[in-house]
Design a protein around this motif. Structure first.
Motif, PDB file in Angstrom:
ATOM      1  N   GLY A   1      10.575   8.094   4.279  1.00 55.10           N
ATOM      2  CA  GLY A   1       9.755   7.478   3.252  1.00 55.10           C
ATOM      3  C   GLY A   1      10.548   7.117   2.015  1.00 55.10           C
ATOM      4  O   GLY A   1      10.364   6.043   1.425  1.00 55.10           O
TER       5      GLY A   1
ATOM      6  N   ALA B   1       3.101   5.979  -2.788  1.00 57.84           N
ATOM      7  CA  ALA B   1       4.307   6.702  -3.194  1.00 57.84           C
ATOM      8  C   ALA B   1       4.370   6.867  -4.710  1.00 57.84           C
ATOM      9  O   ALA B   1       4.757   7.919  -5.230  1.00 57.84           O
ATOM     10  CB  ALA B   1       5.546   5.972  -2.684  1.00 57.84           C
TER      11      ALA B   1
ATOM     12  N   THR C   1       0.835  -1.200   0.000  1.00 55.07           N
ATOM     13  CA  THR C   1       0.000   0.000   0.000  1.00 55.07           C
ATOM     14  C   THR C   1       0.869   1.249   0.000  1.00 55.07           C
ATOM     15  O   THR C   1       0.600   2.208  -0.726  1.00 55.07           O
ATOM     16  CB  THR C   1      -0.925   0.007   1.231  1.00 55.07           C
ATOM     17  OG1 THR C   1      -1.817  -1.101   1.140  1.00 55.07           O
ATOM     18  CG2 THR C   1      -1.733   1.299   1.296  1.00 55.07           C
ATOM     19  N   PHE C   2       1.911   1.247   0.806  1.00 55.19           N
ATOM     20  CA  PHE C   2       2.828   2.385   0.848  1.00 55.19           C
ATOM     21  C   PHE C   2       3.458   2.628  -0.524  1.00 55.19           C
ATOM     22  O   PHE C   2       3.557   3.767  -0.988  1.00 55.19           O
ATOM     23  CB  PHE C   2       3.923   2.136   1.889  1.00 55.19           C
ATOM     24  CG  PHE C   2       5.066   3.097   1.814  1.00 55.19           C
ATOM     25  CD1 PHE C   2       4.914   4.429   2.192  1.00 55.19           C
ATOM     26  CD2 PHE C   2       6.301   2.685   1.340  1.00 55.19           C
ATOM     27  CE1 PHE C   2       5.978   5.325   2.110  1.00 55.19           C
ATOM     28  CE2 PHE C   2       7.361   3.568   1.251  1.00 55.19           C
ATOM     29  CZ  PHE C   2       7.204   4.893   1.634  1.00 55.19           C
ATOM     30  N   GLN C   3       3.877   1.559  -1.196  1.00 56.45           N
ATOM     31  CA  GLN C   3       4.462   1.711  -2.524  1.00 56.45           C
ATOM     32  C   GLN C   3       3.457   2.299  -3.510  1.00 56.45           C
ATOM     33  O   GLN C   3       3.802   3.154  -4.332  1.00 56.45           O
ATOM     34  CB  GLN C   3       4.953   0.363  -3.042  1.00 56.45           C
ATOM     35  CG  GLN C   3       6.270  -0.078  -2.449  1.00 56.45           C
ATOM     36  CD  GLN C   3       6.976  -1.099  -3.322  1.00 56.45           C
ATOM     37  OE1 GLN C   3       6.359  -1.752  -4.161  1.00 56.45           O
ATOM     38  NE2 GLN C   3       8.266  -1.227  -3.137  1.00 56.45           N
TER      39      GLN C   3
ATOM     40  N   LEU D   1       6.994  12.108  -0.106  1.00 48.35           N
ATOM     41  CA  LEU D   1       7.730  11.262   0.816  1.00 48.35           C
ATOM     42  C   LEU D   1       8.651  12.092   1.694  1.00 48.35           C
ATOM     43  O   LEU D   1       9.277  13.050   1.242  1.00 48.35           O
ATOM     44  CB  LEU D   1       8.558  10.241   0.041  1.00 48.35           C
ATOM     45  CG  LEU D   1       7.791   9.225  -0.810  1.00 48.35           C
ATOM     46  CD1 LEU D   1       8.763   8.327  -1.551  1.00 48.35           C
ATOM     47  CD2 LEU D   1       6.860   8.391   0.041  1.00 48.35           C
TER      48      LEU D   1
ATOM     49  N   LEU E   1       6.322   8.832   7.321  1.00 49.69           N
ATOM     50  CA  LEU E   1       6.707   8.434   5.960  1.00 49.69           C
ATOM     51  C   LEU E   1       6.199   9.399   4.894  1.00 49.69           C
ATOM     52  O   LEU E   1       6.814   9.525   3.831  1.00 49.69           O
ATOM     53  CB  LEU E   1       6.170   7.031   5.655  1.00 49.69           C
ATOM     54  CG  LEU E   1       6.647   5.924   6.593  1.00 49.69           C
ATOM     55  CD1 LEU E   1       5.891   4.633   6.307  1.00 49.69           C
ATOM     56  CD2 LEU E   1       8.153   5.717   6.456  1.00 49.69           C
ATOM     57  N   LEU E   2       5.069  10.069   5.160  1.00 49.53           N
ATOM     58  CA  LEU E   2       4.440  10.923   4.158  1.00 49.53           C
ATOM     59  C   LEU E   2       4.114  12.284   4.743  1.00 49.53           C
ATOM     60  O   LEU E   2       3.780  12.406   5.920  1.00 49.53           O
ATOM     61  CB  LEU E   2       3.144  10.298   3.639  1.00 49.53           C
ATOM     62  CG  LEU E   2       3.218   8.915   2.989  1.00 49.53           C
ATOM     63  CD1 LEU E   2       1.815   8.401   2.716  1.00 49.53           C
ATOM     64  CD2 LEU E   2       4.037   8.951   1.720  1.00 49.53           C
TER      65      LEU E   2
ATOM     66  N   SER F   1      11.992  -1.307   0.395  1.00 48.79           N
ATOM     67  CA  SER F   1      10.819  -2.181   0.306  1.00 48.79           C
ATOM     68  C   SER F   1      10.648  -2.754  -1.096  1.00 48.79           C
ATOM     69  O   SER F   1      10.120  -3.861  -1.255  1.00 48.79           O
ATOM     70  CB  SER F   1       9.554  -1.427   0.733  1.00 48.79           C
ATOM     71  OG  SER F   1       9.294  -0.322  -0.116  1.00 48.79           O
TER      72      SER F   1
ATOM     73  N   LEU G   1       1.659   1.481   9.423  1.00 45.64           N
ATOM     74  CA  LEU G   1       3.050   1.299   9.005  1.00 45.64           C
ATOM     75  C   LEU G   1       3.948   2.314   9.697  1.00 45.64           C
ATOM     76  O   LEU G   1       5.051   1.974  10.161  1.00 45.64           O
ATOM     77  CB  LEU G   1       3.152   1.412   7.485  1.00 45.64           C
ATOM     78  CG  LEU G   1       4.539   1.163   6.880  1.00 45.64           C
ATOM     79  CD1 LEU G   1       5.034  -0.241   7.214  1.00 45.64           C
ATOM     80  CD2 LEU G   1       4.498   1.363   5.361  1.00 45.64           C
ATOM     81  N   GLU G   2       3.500   3.561   9.766  1.00 50.68           N
ATOM     82  CA  GLU G   2       4.281   4.604  10.441  1.00 50.68           C
ATOM     83  C   GLU G   2       4.443   4.280  11.925  1.00 50.68           C
ATOM     84  O   GLU G   2       5.525   4.486  12.507  1.00 50.68           O
ATOM     85  CB  GLU G   2       3.621   5.968  10.257  1.00 50.68           C
ATOM     86  CG  GLU G   2       3.702   6.492   8.823  1.00 50.68           C
ATOM     87  CD  GLU G   2       3.024   7.825   8.639  1.00 50.68           C
ATOM     88  OE1 GLU G   2       3.491   8.620   7.793  1.00 50.68           O
ATOM     89  OE2 GLU G   2       2.008   8.085   9.337  1.00 50.68           O
TER      90      GLU G   2
ATOM     91  N   ILE H   1      -1.426   3.224   6.164  1.00 50.36           N
ATOM     92  CA  ILE H   1      -0.224   4.057   6.239  1.00 50.36           C
ATOM     93  C   ILE H   1       0.069   4.422   7.693  1.00 50.36           C
ATOM     94  O   ILE H   1       1.231   4.409   8.138  1.00 50.36           O
ATOM     95  CB  ILE H   1      -0.390   5.324   5.383  1.00 50.36           C
ATOM     96  CG1 ILE H   1      -0.536   4.964   3.901  1.00 50.36           C
ATOM     97  CG2 ILE H   1       0.792   6.265   5.586  1.00 50.36           C
ATOM     98  CD1 ILE H   1       0.658   4.228   3.314  1.00 50.36           C
TER      99      ILE H   1
END
Length: 300
Positions: free
Chosen positions: A69, A21, A16-18, A65, A55-56, A76, A47-48, A44
């Motif tokens: 990030g 981004a 999801t993060f990818q 980012l 990260l964002l 990743s 994950l943080e 997100i």
């Protein structure tokens, strides 16, 4: 002494993060993954919290980012690639083969920002080659078997069959500060032959019995847009590509209407057996992501 296992990362959170981004937007990632915006935002956040770092950075135009990030994005990618390769190796589900995809240049940037990276993430064993060009050129290439799949507009070289994707919205475009008054002939910026928008423009002007002449010709959509924005000429581009330095011209400006076009997905008559499953997977993803919506939603 009992050693406690270190907390593990959820790979779905990394995916999801990818996606966020790459697309630069939580909303675009939600649409791509068929989830709600709240679900993506929560992933997100988790994950943080797991990594104990931000990260964002969120802004009015999407997200960007942080330094953490950027570092996580690079690391990743390799982690997920190795994971997917390992799973493919032991489950036998990995796709392989070489797929050549043709894309009209006008839409290449949007497709490369969202859909194509997603395909390669899912299928790292596929050798994907993307070729850009005018729809007419790409149509001939796929007829000759030089392309596996191609997104094409229905002009100037329509092909039978194909899967309908989205309807295009061509418009007349000029520099924001420009005037067409007292001009006996319209100055045009056009692609070379084989471009559907070139054909649309000429057909519309000739049907309206209007005089025109070509001032600027290029194979590059960016060059055409620069010529229009600079006031050198007027052109025909997709409405979604209008920049702040441009304005749309209508019947009030004395321009004839332009007919909409249809974008479709076509495949070669013969595809190498080793690449058929990969071609099917890419065709399914393109159809899923583009039908009735086009590529623009992937940009932000």
């Amino acid at each position: 002494m009992i050693k406690h296992a270190a907390p593990a990362l959820d790979l779905q959170l990394l995916r999801t993060f990818q996606s966020v981004a790459q697309l630069g937007s939580l909303a675009a990632a939600a649409e791509q993954q068929h989830r709600t915006l709240g679900a993506i935002s929560l992933q997100i956040k988790r994950l943080e919290e797991r990594l104990d770092t931000r990260l964002l950075e969120r802004g009015p135009r999407g997200v960007r980012l942080t330094a953490s990030g950027e570092s996580l994005l690079q690391a990743s990618r390799e982690l997920l690639r190795q994971h997917d390769t390992l799973m493919d190796r032991f489950t036998g589900r990995g796709l392989a083969g070489r797929v050549r995809l043709g894309v009209p240049e006008d839409y290449a940037s949007e497709l490369m920002t969202g859909i194509l990276p997603l395909f390669l993430e899912r299928h790292p064993g596929v050798q994907l080659e993307v070729v850009t060009g005018t729809s007419g050129h790409l149509a001939r290439e796929i007829e000759k078997g030089r392309l596996t799949l191609s997104v094409l507009l229905d002009r100037p070289h329509p092909l039978p069959g194909g899967v309908p994707l989205w309807e295009t919205t061509p418009v007349w475009a000029a520099a924001r500060i420009s005037s067409l008054e007292d001009r006996e002939s319209l100055p045009l910026a056009l692609h070379e032959t084989d471009c559907p928008y070139r054909q649309l423009a000429i057909e519309a002007l000739e049907e309206a019995d209007m005089n025109w002449h070509v001032v600027f010709t290029s194979t590059s959509i960016n060059a055409i847009e620069d010529a229009v924005a600079a006031g050198l000429a007027i052109g025909v581009i997709d409405q979604e590509r209008l920049k702040p330095t441009m304005r749309e011209l209508t019947a009030e400006d004395g321009l004839p209407p332009l007919k909409p076009g249809q974008a479709g997905l076509h495949r070669a008559a013969r595809i190498e057996p080793a690449a058929r499953d990969a071609a099917d997977a890419l065709a399914n993803l393109l159809t899923e992501q583009l039908t009735d919506r086009g590529p623009w939603r992937h940009g932000g």
